[in-house]
Scaffold this motif. Structure first.
Motif, PDB file in Angstrom:
ATOM      1  N   LYS A 129      23.826 -12.806  -0.448  1.00  0.00           N
ATOM      2  CA  LYS A 129      22.804 -13.290  -1.861  1.00  0.00           C
ATOM      3  C   LYS A 129      23.948 -13.948  -3.220  1.00  0.00           C
ATOM      4  N   LYS A 149      26.990 -16.317  -1.450  1.00  0.00           N
ATOM      5  CA  LYS A 149      27.461 -16.953  -0.706  1.00  0.00           C
ATOM      6  C   LYS A 149      28.293 -17.685   0.518  1.00  0.00           C
ATOM      7  N   ASP A 183      31.314 -18.899   3.050  1.00  0.00           N
ATOM      8  CA  ASP A 183      31.341 -19.733   3.839  1.00  0.00           C
ATOM      9  C   ASP A 183      31.165 -19.741   5.648  1.00  0.00           C
ATOM     10  N   THR A 238      20.586 -14.496   6.802  1.00  0.00           N
ATOM     11  CA  THR A 238      20.553 -15.750   5.818  1.00  0.00           C
ATOM     12  C   THR A 238      21.604 -16.858   6.281  1.00  0.00           C
ATOM     13  N   THR A 259      24.380 -16.993   7.536  1.00  0.00           N
ATOM     14  CA  THR A 259      25.297 -17.155   7.505  1.00  0.00           C
ATOM     15  C   THR A 259      26.765 -17.300   8.952  1.00  0.00           C
TER      16      THR A 259
END
Length: 376
Positions: free
Chosen positions: A78, A81, A83, A103, A105
Motif C-alpha cells: 500500500k 505501490k 509496479d 492488492t 499487484t
C-alpha cells in the motif's frame, strides 16, 4: 518503474542476486527491498536499494507471527505501490504472493528449493502446500531451479501459472574466477561450506570423516558455516580436538578456502540448486555431492566430480576414497572440466536476462490492459 523485492535475509540477496539488483537500478528503476535488518543491509543500500525493515522469522512456525507478516506485506504494498514484486524463499513466496493477489499487484516468484517443511511428509507438509497454492495462484511467472521441483509443484497442482526453469542463481564467473589447482604436498583437503544442520548432511559428513581419517591421516576436512542446530556444536568440538575436522565457523567469504582445497563436499538431502557447488566448480574445484535434485545438475559424475547416495555414510566414504586415490593430474582435470561446465551452463547473466524478459512481459501486459481500459 518501482520494483519491490521480498526476501528473508540479506546474505542470500546480496551474494546471489546482487547483479540483478544492480541491473534493475542501472535501468533507472526504483528498487525496494523488504527483509529483516542484518549486516548485509548497508551493502545492499550502497547498491542503491531502498530498505524496508521487515520482521520475519525464517524458521518460525507461529501462525500469529506469519499473519502479522502478511499484514506487513499488505502495508508495504500500500505504501510503496510497486509496479511489480519479486519474491524469494518460502515465506516471502507464500505471504508476499497472497498480499500481491489481494492488492492485484503483478509478481514473479522464485522457488529456491522445497525445504524441510515440504520434504518431510505430514501435517506441516500439507499446510505448506496449501499455503503455496494460495501464494502462487496469481503469479505472473514462477521460476524453478531444477526440473524435479517444478514437476513436484505441477503434479501436486500447486502452481497453475506460467513456469520457467533457470540455472539456479547462476554463478558470477568473474567473482568466482578460476584458480590454479593446489600443489600436491602430501595433504588432500576437503571442504564443506553450508549451514551446520541435519538437512545439509552434516551427520553423515562427520561420521565419514572419522572413518576416512582412520586409514588416511594425510586427509584434512575443513568445515565452514554457522551452527543453526545447536546439538552439533559439542560433537564438532570433540572431533576438532581429535584432529578429525577443522571447524572455521561462519565466514564472510569462502573463496580463499575453496582456492586452497582439493575438492568440495556437499552431502545435502535437498537443494534448489546448490550455489556452493556452482561457485566451487567455477573456481576449478572438483565436487563430491549427494545425488539429489539441486545437486546432480551441477556436476557430471566422473568428469567434474563424484556423486553418492544421500543419507549414506558408506556412499560418502566410498566417494571420498575414490577421489583420494585419483592421480593428481586427474583431480586437476576434473576442476578444469567443472569450470568449463559453469561457463557453458550456469553463467549468472542467464538468470538476469530471464528476469528482465519476464519483467518486460508483465509490464507490456499491464500497459496493454491500461490502454484497453482507457479506450473502453
Amino acid at each position: 518503474m518501482k520494483i519491490l523485492v521480498l526476501a528473508n535475509f540479506g546474505m542470500g540477496l546480496y551474494n546471489f542476486r546482487k547483479e540483478l539488483l544492480e541491473e534493475l537500478i542501472k535501468q533507472n528503476n526504483e528498487v525496494y527491498i523488504s527483509l529483516p535488518n542484518d549486516e548485509y543491509i548497508p551493502k545492499l543500500k550502497k547498491l542503491g536499494c531502498k530498505f524496508i525493515d521487515t520482521n520475519l522469522d525464517r524458521r518460525g512456525k507461529n501462525p500469529l507471527a506469519d499473519f502479522k507478516l502478511l499484514l506487513s506485506y499488505l502495508k508495504i504494498l500500500k505504501d510503496t505501490k510497486p509496479d511489480i514484486v519479486l519474491t524469494y524463499t518460502i515465506k516471502p513466496n507464500v505471504y508476499g504472493g497472497i498480499a500481491c493477489s489481494i492488492t492485484k499487484t503483478p509478481y514473479i516468484t522464485n522457488i529456491t528449493g522445497l525445504g524441510t517443511s515440504i520434504e518431510n511428509k505430514g501435517l506441516i507438509q500439507k499446510i505448506t502446500l496449501m499455503l503455496y497454492r494460495l501464494g502462487l495462484k496469481k503469479a505472473s511467472c514462477v521460476f524453478f531451479q531444477n526440473k524435479t521441483n517444478r514437476m513436484f509443484f505441477k503434479d501436486n497442482r500447486i502452481v497453475e501459472s506460467k513456469t520457467r526453469l533457470i540455472p539456479g542463481s547462476g554463478v558470477n564467473l568473474q567473482q568466482h574466477r578460476f584458480e590454479e589447482y593446489p600443489p600436491s604436498d602430501g595433504k588432500i583437503r576437503f571442504l564443506f561450506i553450508g549451514r551446520i544442520m541435519k538437512a545439509k548432511g552434516i551427520e553423515e559428513l562427520l561420521e565419514a570423516a572419522k572413518l576416512v581419517k582412520e586409514s588416511y591421516s594425510n586427509v584434512q576436512f575443513d568445515l565452514i558455516g554457522g551452527t543453526e542446530e545447536e546439538n552439533y556444536q559439542e560433537k564438532i568440538d570433540k572431533l576438532e580436538r581429535l584432529d578429525i575436522i577443522k571447524y572455521h565457523g561462519q565466514q564472510d567469504e569462502a573463496h580463499s578456502f575453496i582456492s586452497s582445497s582439493h575438492a568440495i563436499i556437499l552431502p545435502s538431502y535437498h537443494e534448489g540448486l546448490a550455489n556452493v557447488l556452482l561457485e566451487s566448480s567455477s573456481s576449478g574445484r572438483p565436487v563430491l555431492a549427494s545425488e539429489v535434485p539441486g545437486c546432480v545438475e551441477t556436476f557430471d559424475d566422473g568428469l567434474t566430480g563424484f556423486g553418492f547416495q544421500a543419507k549414506s555414510v558408506e556412499g560418502l566414504v566410498e566417494a571420498i576414497i575414490k577421489f583420494i586415490n585419483l592421480p593428481y593430474d586427474q583431480k586437476r582435470e576434473m576442476g578444469i572440466a567443472g569450470r568449463i561446465k559453469m561457463k557453458n551452463e550456469f553463467d549468472r547473466n542467464i538468470v538476469i536476462n530471464a528476469y528482465l524478459e519476464e519483467i518486460n512481459k508483465v509490464m507490456d501486459k499491464e500497459n496493454n490492459n491500461e490502454f484497453i481500459r482507457e479506450v473502453s
